[in-house]
Design a protein around this motif. Structure first.
Motif, PDB file in Angstrom:
ATOM      1  N   ALA A  39       0.849  -1.206   0.000  1.00 42.01           N
ATOM      2  CA  ALA A  39       0.000   0.000   0.000  1.00 42.01           C
ATOM      3  C   ALA A  39       0.880   1.250   0.000  1.00 42.01           C
ATOM      4  O   ALA A  39       0.601   2.214  -0.712  1.00 42.01           O
ATOM      5  CB  ALA A  39      -0.920  -0.003   1.215  1.00 42.01           C
ATOM      6  N   TYR A  40       1.957   1.226   0.796  1.00 43.17           N
ATOM      7  CA  TYR A  40       2.875   2.370   0.845  1.00 43.17           C
ATOM      8  C   TYR A  40       3.501   2.624  -0.528  1.00 43.17           C
ATOM      9  O   TYR A  40       3.501   3.761  -1.028  1.00 43.17           O
ATOM     10  CB  TYR A  40       3.971   2.124   1.889  1.00 43.17           C
ATOM     11  N   LEU A  41       4.035   1.564  -1.139  1.00 44.99           N
ATOM     12  CA  LEU A  41       4.684   1.724  -2.443  1.00 44.99           C
ATOM     13  C   LEU A  41       3.684   2.199  -3.503  1.00 44.99           C
ATOM     14  O   LEU A  41       4.010   3.053  -4.324  1.00 44.99           O
ATOM     15  CB  LEU A  41       5.345   0.411  -2.878  1.00 44.99           C
ATOM     16  N   ARG A  42       2.463   1.660  -3.472  1.00 39.54           N
ATOM     17  CA  ARG A  42       1.434   2.104  -4.408  1.00 39.54           C
ATOM     18  C   ARG A  42       1.169   3.603  -4.243  1.00 39.54           C
ATOM     19  O   ARG A  42       1.161   4.359  -5.215  1.00 39.54           O
ATOM     20  CB  ARG A  42       0.147   1.312  -4.189  1.00 39.54           C
ATOM     21  N   ASP A  43       0.991   4.035  -2.991  1.00 42.79           N
ATOM     22  CA  ASP A  43       0.701   5.445  -2.731  1.00 42.79           C
ATOM     23  C   ASP A  43       1.858   6.353  -3.146  1.00 42.79           C
ATOM     24  O   ASP A  43       1.653   7.410  -3.747  1.00 42.79           O
ATOM     25  CB  ASP A  43       0.378   5.662  -1.253  1.00 42.79           C
ATOM     26  N   VAL A  44       3.074   5.941  -2.845  1.00 39.49           N
ATOM     27  CA  VAL A  44       4.242   6.754  -3.201  1.00 39.49           C
ATOM     28  C   VAL A  44       4.400   6.836  -4.716  1.00 39.49           C
ATOM     29  O   VAL A  44       4.675   7.911  -5.253  1.00 39.49           O
ATOM     30  CB  VAL A  44       5.525   6.204  -2.537  1.00 39.49           C
ATOM     31  N   LEU A  45       4.204   5.718  -5.405  1.00 39.24           N
ATOM     32  CA  LEU A  45       4.352   5.739  -6.859  1.00 39.24           C
ATOM     33  C   LEU A  45       3.280   6.589  -7.530  1.00 39.24           C
ATOM     34  O   LEU A  45       3.513   7.157  -8.592  1.00 39.24           O
ATOM     35  CB  LEU A  45       4.345   4.316  -7.412  1.00 39.24           C
ATOM     36  N   ILE A  46       2.125   6.701  -6.894  1.00 42.75           N
ATOM     37  CA  ILE A  46       1.087   7.587  -7.416  1.00 42.75           C
ATOM     38  C   ILE A  46       1.462   9.049  -7.183  1.00 42.75           C
ATOM     39  O   ILE A  46       1.297   9.903  -8.053  1.00 42.75           O
ATOM     40  CB  ILE A  46      -0.281   7.257  -6.779  1.00 42.75           C
ATOM     41  N   LEU A  47       1.996   9.351  -5.996  1.00 43.28           N
ATOM     42  CA  LEU A  47       2.341  10.731  -5.640  1.00 43.28           C
ATOM     43  C   LEU A  47       3.625  11.242  -6.313  1.00 43.28           C
ATOM     44  O   LEU A  47       3.746  12.421  -6.623  1.00 43.28           O
ATOM     45  CB  LEU A  47       2.529  10.858  -4.127  1.00 43.28           C
ATOM     46  N   LEU A  48       4.578  10.370  -6.490  1.00 47.12           N
ATOM     47  CA  LEU A  48       5.931  10.761  -6.893  1.00 47.12           C
ATOM     48  C   LEU A  48       6.025  11.623  -8.154  1.00 47.12           C
ATOM     49  O   LEU A  48       6.787  12.596  -8.161  1.00 47.12           O
ATOM     50  CB  LEU A  48       6.794   9.514  -7.040  1.00 47.12           C
ATOM     51  N   PRO A  49       5.287  11.341  -9.222  1.00 52.15           N
ATOM     52  CA  PRO A  49       5.462  12.159 -10.430  1.00 52.15           C
ATOM     53  C   PRO A  49       5.196  13.650 -10.233  1.00 52.15           C
ATOM     54  O   PRO A  49       5.826  14.481 -10.882  1.00 52.15           O
ATOM     55  CB  PRO A  49       4.452  11.560 -11.412  1.00 52.15           C
ATOM     56  N   SER A  50       4.307  13.996  -9.331  1.00 50.92           N
ATOM     57  CA  SER A  50       3.998  15.413  -9.142  1.00 50.92           C
ATOM     58  C   SER A  50       4.566  15.978  -7.836  1.00 50.92           C
ATOM     59  O   SER A  50       4.347  17.136  -7.513  1.00 50.92           O
ATOM     60  CB  SER A  50       2.477  15.610  -9.156  1.00 50.92           C
ATOM     61  N   TRP A  51       5.323  15.157  -7.106  1.00 44.81           N
ATOM     62  CA  TRP A  51       5.860  15.584  -5.813  1.00 44.81           C
ATOM     63  C   TRP A  51       7.122  16.420  -6.015  1.00 44.81           C
ATOM     64  O   TRP A  51       7.988  16.060  -6.799  1.00 44.81           O
ATOM     65  CB  TRP A  51       6.190  14.363  -4.969  1.00 44.81           C
ATOM     66  N   PRO A  52       7.262  17.546  -5.306  1.00 43.27           N
ATOM     67  CA  PRO A  52       8.473  18.377  -5.452  1.00 43.27           C
ATOM     68  C   PRO A  52       9.731  17.632  -4.980  1.00 43.27           C
ATOM     69  O   PRO A  52       9.717  16.970  -3.941  1.00 43.27           O
ATOM     70  CB  PRO A  52       8.197  19.577  -4.532  1.00 43.27           C
TER      71      PRO A  52
END
Length: 63
Positions: A39-52
């Motif tokens: 769940a953590y990796l899924r959430d991070v991979l979703i957030l990462l492209p737009s994360w500063p």
């Protein structure tokens, strides 16, 4: 089969070994903080492209 492929990628290059170490460290950190690693990796991979980039450490697993 997946494990065998994963090991062969990591043995074939230093970059693969470094990538493997990062993933294993993230999963261990999730376990330490009692967080579901998938769940953590899924959430991070979703957030990462737009994360500063300057705030990437905020994505580290924590309870």
């Amino acid at each position: 089969m997946f494990r065998g492929c994963w090991r062969s990628v990591c043995r074939s290059s230093d970059d693969g070994a470094e990538s493997n170490a990062i993933i294993v460290s993230l999963i261990a950190s999730c376990a330490l903080h009692q967080i579901d690693p998938w769940a953590y990796l899924r959430d991070v991979l979703i957030l990462l492209p737009s994360w500063p980039r300057d705030r990437v450490l905020e994505l580290a697993p924590k309870s």
